[in-house]
Structure formats: C-alpha cells, structure tokens
Design an enzyme around this catalytic site. Structure first.
Site, PDB file in Angstrom:
ATOM      1  N   LYS A 155       0.818  -1.208   0.000  1.00 55.78           N
ATOM      2  CA  LYS A 155       0.000   0.000   0.000  1.00 55.78           C
ATOM      3  C   LYS A 155       0.854   1.263   0.000  1.00 55.78           C
ATOM      4  O   LYS A 155       0.436   2.307  -0.490  1.00 55.78           O
ATOM      5  CB  LYS A 155      -0.934   0.024   1.218  1.00 55.78           C
ATOM      6  N   GLU A 195      -1.803   5.856   8.632  1.00 55.22           N
ATOM      7  CA  GLU A 195      -2.479   6.926   7.901  1.00 55.22           C
ATOM      8  C   GLU A 195      -3.267   7.757   8.891  1.00 55.22           C
ATOM      9  O   GLU A 195      -3.674   7.265   9.939  1.00 55.22           O
ATOM     10  CB  GLU A 195      -3.498   6.340   6.897  1.00 55.22           C
ATOM     11  N   HIS A 212     -14.720  -2.756   9.893  1.00 55.49           N
ATOM     12  CA  HIS A 212     -14.011  -2.353   8.673  1.00 55.49           C
ATOM     13  C   HIS A 212     -14.177  -3.349   7.541  1.00 55.49           C
ATOM     14  O   HIS A 212     -13.352  -3.432   6.644  1.00 55.49           O
ATOM     15  CB  HIS A 212     -12.525  -2.084   8.935  1.00 55.49           C
ATOM     16  N   ARG A 229      -7.846  -7.463  -8.070  1.00 60.40           N
ATOM     17  CA  ARG A 229      -8.560  -8.717  -8.256  1.00 60.40           C
ATOM     18  C   ARG A 229     -10.029  -8.422  -8.517  1.00 60.40           C
ATOM     19  O   ARG A 229     -10.468  -7.284  -8.429  1.00 60.40           O
ATOM     20  CB  ARG A 229      -8.475  -9.534  -6.974  1.00 60.40           C
TER      21      ARG A 229
END
Lengths: 489, 180
Positions: free
Chosen positions: A110, A194, A229, A286
């Site tokens: 990421k 983040e 999440h 994907r």
C-alpha cells in the site's frame, strides 16, 4: 479455480457459458463444498488449514499441471493478491487471470501504491509512504500525523491488521496485534500509518484494462456500510455522486490504472470526505467481492471480460459505450450473530430457501445440509438486487431478505432488514461509522412472538419433535468474549 | 394445554386449545388468538394468525426451537422442560467460569504462562474463528495453574484452554462485587 465457495462457483458459471472447462481445488473441510460439486474436475489439495490447501502455491500449481489447466483464476482473498503466486504462474506458462505480478507487487504494497498514484497526480490520505516495524519509529510518526491514526497492513485489506488508535497509550499494543493479524492473514506483518479520517464515505471504481493499453472504468460502488471495517452493504450508484464528481473520480481511477501499468479487472478505492474531496485509498488487484452490483447496472459480465483480456483480446467496450441503468444493492450474508457484535457463527445449514423474483441474484456458497467450515471467511452468500431506482431497490432487497431462510447458523439478515428500513439509509446518509452511529446495541423487533409461540406449539402437536443438531442457541447473559475482534467495542 | 415458553429472557404463559384439524386457539394475556396452520414441511409452516397469513420456518435443537418469521429469528424454549432438566446449572451458564471458546476456534496466541497472576478480565489467550481474532478473558482473579493448549491447536466450546486457580477469598471486598 484457485478458490472456494460462492466466488469459485460464480466464476465457473461464466466459464461454462464460454465453453471453458473448470477444475476445482479443495481442502479436507470442503469435500462437499459448492465449487467442488459444480466443477468439471476437482483436485484434493490437503488439510483444512489454508496453508495446506488454498494458500499452498506448490499444490495448486501441481493440480493445474496434472489436469492440463491453461489458466488460473484466483478469485478474491487467498492467493488473489499474492505476487509470488502470479509470478509462479507466469514462470510455469500458466495464464494468471489478473494483473501482472509486478503490478500486484507494487500496488499490493500500500505504501508503494501511495507513491505510484501520487506520481499520477491522484490525491492520497496524509500518512506514511513506507512500512515500518520499529514501534518507536511508528509512535513518532503517529505523533507527527496526529491522533487518531489508523494502523494498516501494508500487504492487504479487508480490515485485517487494521486498528484505529485514538491515543498514545494504546499505540504499542495495537501495533503488536495488528502485526500479528496481518502476518496471519497475508504472511507479511508490515504495517504503516495513515491519518484516520472521521466519517468518510468509501467509494470505489471498477476498472478493467487490456494488454493493449485500453482502460475503462465501470462507474462507482458505494461501500460505506461496514462492520469491523468489512463491507456489509454495497450499492451503485452512490448517493453522493454528481455527474461532475463521477467524471473526475473515474478519470482518477483510470489514471491510477495507467500509472501502474494495470491489466485485467481491478478496483480503485477512494475515501470521500464531507466536502466531497476524494483521496486514493488502495487498489484491489482482483475481482472484487461486490462486483455483481456493477454487473447488474452495466449489464456486463466482468468475469467474461477478465477471461477475454487474459487471453490477450481487446476490451469489448470503450468508455463511451459503458452505461449504467437503475440501482443495485448487495447485502453480504455472513455466518455471524448481529446481536452479539457480529461474532462468527459456524455450523450446519439445517435448511435454507433462497429468495427469487425479478431483479434478484444470490451468489451462494451454501446449501441445506452444508457444514460451514470454521477455517475460512464466514461469507455464505451475496444477495444482490437491481431495480429502476434506489427506492425500489431498497424495497426489493427488504423483501428478498425476508424471503431468505437460513436455519442452523446465525446471519445478519434481521439486522440488514432494519438497516434498509432505517431513515438514515433511505436518506443515503451512509458513512463508514453508520453502524456505530445508528445501530449500536441493535436488537431485532420481535413483535411476532405470538406467531412464533404458535409455531413452537404446532411443531410439537404435529410430531416434529426430533432434535436436529446445532441450532445456534442463545445462552442468556454475558458473553465470554472479551473483545470481538479488532473493532470490538 | 398450558405452556410456559421462554423467548430470550421473557417467559410467556399461554394455553393452547385444538379447535380442529388445522386450527388452534391460543389464550395469552387475556387475549384469544386464532391460528390456522398448514404444515408445509418439517421446516416450514404456513400460519394464518387472526386472519394474517405468515410463512414460518422452524428448526430444532433439543429443547430449543429456532423460529424465523419475516427474517426475524426467535429462540424459544419450553421453560418447564428447561427448569426440570437444568435446575441449578443456570448460574454456570450465565457467568463464564472457565477459559473456553464459545465456538470452534484455533489458538493464535497464549498471553500467560504457568504461575502468572491474573486479574478478572485480563486477556489470557487469543483465538481465531473464521479469520477473526478474539481475546478470552480470565474469569476471575487467580493464578494460572496450567496452559492446556498450544498455538495452532483447534479448540472446541467447553474445552478448558487455561486452568486458573481462583484466589481463595484473598480480598473479600472484591468477591462480593462479582459476579456482575
């Protein structure tokens, strides 16, 4: 098919339509799973633990060799976003139905993805651009970013290895458990930080690219309704979308694909804040779990395009030909208890009855008598509806949920019905904190208890007394679970 | 015939009279409820409750029946049968007394070793079910006597993963405030 359950079955449907023969692989726990029963051939891999079966690259490659398979579709989860697997397929001369391994590697990390898309001029969430394992360095970064921060696994998504940390006191423990969870889920424990955005919406764009430099997007999916999440309800179009915002986000999604050299189907995820600013989140390299809503509104079969593109053919469509019609909603049906923090509820499906009717699709991985394994993701099926507009789609979904009977395990069906009936959902007031805000401590409205008592008594009178195994029984009182997963309240 | 049925925490006393082949009358809180029924299959009844038609689905596990009406599950127990079969055990069911998973799971991490002192509520072991990690708490203050499992073991409800010797009334004040 290097996967199992509903997604393996769904991909096999398209293969069969295209005249492509299919090979299933399976583990000990999945001897009677839907994908094994559906396939033209099935190869036993080994033990139920994913490392002995669905995550075991050697065994899967051997199965492909033995059966003479020419291509491998990884589905979602398991090896779908593992660059080593894609690379191995490439080396073995097997077509991997997905992006090149190099792209998976770069976007799969990421932090590399953040650097790549920033180069393409796409906005990203403030945070770190490389993973870190030293908790002291991480703590210093957290101070710099400012609490609350979000710990994320560099190697994957789906909420695994993710933690919201609101103060320095919890930081160390959260790092340790996030690392451990990421390591288990992705075989790689690296994490990064983040800034935690409050009340964002999660909006993603479906992209698909061929090997000849053509890229199209198939519009957005709104996936803000999440628990722990993990998405639970998705819809398209998004209620916040304007033609102008769609145009800009679609362009950004295509720019991400171009900047990364993307090929095949993928999903570019964004967070959208209250002022409708959007930030790149990540690319899922994907087929996405919720791809059916896009299929229902665009009329395209994404798996078919995946196979075409993997075979080296041109995209069958140009951007100007992509049209969306109506409104689609997906509800994920997991084996879990919505009255107790959504904790898993594995067991045997004693009886089930699927809904049907106009605009209803159920991508289903279970049947009456199926034992839902404890080793894998608790998804049982994805119920999807499509109708002329959002209001009709909501009503259609409520009816489909009411008609969906699954006895033997607990499911979120009653919870989903209440969410869809709620004013907040109807207004499109969907943020990622939706469930905590509107449905904290939710219990179903059990106003038909007279009829339930009648059914109980009639069942006794008519001689259906024999005990069947494993109905998830509620024992009253405190749950022994101290925390329900990473997001336990 | 009289019944005491328990739905969740609520016990409902009612009587049922057979009126015909496929018709019963329930008497409940002074109300009379007319129920016509068709047993469609072992798992499916079609009811007409005071004129309102309903499809009802039902599955059984010992004394408990799971009844689903319009997507809503009801877990119903015959309270009389339950009282006679499990009198005195109730407390044990309500308060977790041992470190045991409430469902099949796999051991991920063991957070304590033999001889450790633990406080009620401390996390002692992490298990995973369907890819979700969960920390099980110590049920009481005490000392870890034995760790009965290893990381990676598959474990079942009822299996005691960690034995904890409860502190023998070390602080009587604390004892009186539990169980919560």
């Amino acid at each position: 098919m290097a996967n199992r359950g509903e997604i393996a079955r769904r991909i096999m449907n398209t293969c069969r339509e295209m005249g492509v023969a299919t090979v299933a692989v399976y583990s000990e726990a999945d001897r009677k799973a839907v994908h094994v029963l559906k396939a033209d051939q099935a190869v036993f891999l080994g033990g139920s633990d994913p490392s002995e079966s669905y995550l075991n690259i050697d065994k899967i490659i051997t199965a492909a060799r033995q059966t003479g398979a020419e291509a491998i579709h990884p589905g979602y989860g398991f090896l779908a976003e593992n660059p080593l697997f894609a690379e191995r397929c490439e080396r073995e001369g097997l077509v991997f139905i997905g992006p090149p391994s190099k792209v998976i590697r770069e976007l799969g990390d990421k932090t590399v993805a953040r650097r790549t898309v920033t180069g393409g001029g796409v906005p990203v969430i403030p945070g770190m651009n490389k993973p870190e394992s030293d908790t002291r360095v991480l703590a210093a970064e957290a101070e710099k970013i400012g609490y609350p921060v979000l710990i994320k696994a560099a190697a994957g998504g789906g909420g695994k290895g993710m933690r919201v940390v609101s103060s320095p006191g919890e930081f160390q423990d959260s790092c340790v458990s996030a690392t451990s969870e990421a390591k288990r889920a992705f075989g790689d424990g690296s994490i990064y930080l983040e800034k935690f955005l409050s009340r964002p919406r999660h909006v993603e764009f479906q992209i698909i690219a061929d090997k000849h430099g053509n890229v199209v997007h198939l519009f957005e999916r709104e996936c803000s309704i999440q628990r722990r999440h993990q998405k639970i309800i998705e819809e398209t179009p998004s209620t916040i979308m304007t033609p102008e915002l769609r145009e800009r986000m679609g362009k950004a999604a295509v720019a991400v694909a171009r900047a990364s050299g993307y090929v095949n189907a993928g999903t570019v995820e964004f967070l959208v804040d209250q002022e409708r600013n959007f930030y790149f989140l990540e690319v899922n390299t994907r087929l996405q779990v919720e791809h059916p809503i896009t299929e229902l509104t665009t009329g395209l079969d994404i798996v078919r395009i995946q196979l075409e593109v993997a075979a080296g053919n041109h995209l069958p469509i140009e951007q100007k030909d992509v049209r969306s019609r109506g409104h689609a909603i997906e509800c994920r049906i997991y084996a879990e208890d919505p009255e107790k923090g959504f904790y898993p509820s594995p067991g045997k499906i004693i009886y089930m009855q699927e809904p049907s009717g106009p605009g209803i699709r159920n991508d289903c991985g279970i049947y009456s008598g199926f034992q839902v394994p404890v080793e894998y993701d608790p998804i049982l099926s994805k119920l999807v509806v499509c109708a002329e507009d959002r209001g009709q789609a909501i009503k259609r979904m409520i009816q489909a949920l009411e008609d969906y009977i699954i006895l033997g395990v607990k499911t979120p069906v009653p919870f989903l019905i209440d969410v869809l009936k709620s004013d907040a959902f109807i207004k499109g007031d969907t943020f990622t904190d939706f469930i905590d805000t509107h449905f904290c401590g939710w219990k179903p409205d059990r106003s038909d208890s007279d009829a339930a008592c009648a059914a109980f008594i009639i069942d006794g009178l008519t001689g259906n007394r024999k005990a069947a195994p494993v109905v998830g029984q509620d024992s009253a009182g405190t749950s022994p679970w101290q925390t329900i997963g990473p997001w336990g309240r | 015939m009289n019944y005491r049925l328990k739905i969740g925490e609520e016990v409902i006393s009612l009587s049922a009279d057979r009126k015909g082949d496929c018709n019963i009358a329930l008497s409940l809180d002074g109300r009379l409820i007319d129920v016509e029924y068709t047993v469609v299959s072992e798992y499916h009844q079609h009811l007409v409750v005071d004129g309102r038609p309903l499809n009802v689905f039902i599955a059984r596990d010992g004394n408990t029946k799971m009844v689903v009406i319009r997507g809503i599950p009801y877990y119903i127990v015959d309270a009389d049968a339950q009282d006679s079969s499990s009198r005195g055990k109730k407390r044990e069911q309500v308060i977790p007394q041992e470190v045991t998973p409430p469902m099949p799971a796999v051991v991920v991490r063991i957070l304590v070793t033999e001889g450790d002192d633990v406080k009620k509520g401390d996390g002692v072991i992490v298990v995973s079910s369907m890819k979700m990690e969960t920390t099980l708490p110590a049920p009481a203050d005490g000392r870890v006597r034995a760790v009965n499992v290893a990381e990676g073991d598959k474990v079942m409800p009822g299996q005691i993963l960690i034995d904890i010797d409860r502190e023998a009334a070390a602080s009587t004040g604390e004892k009186s405030q539990s169980p919560a």
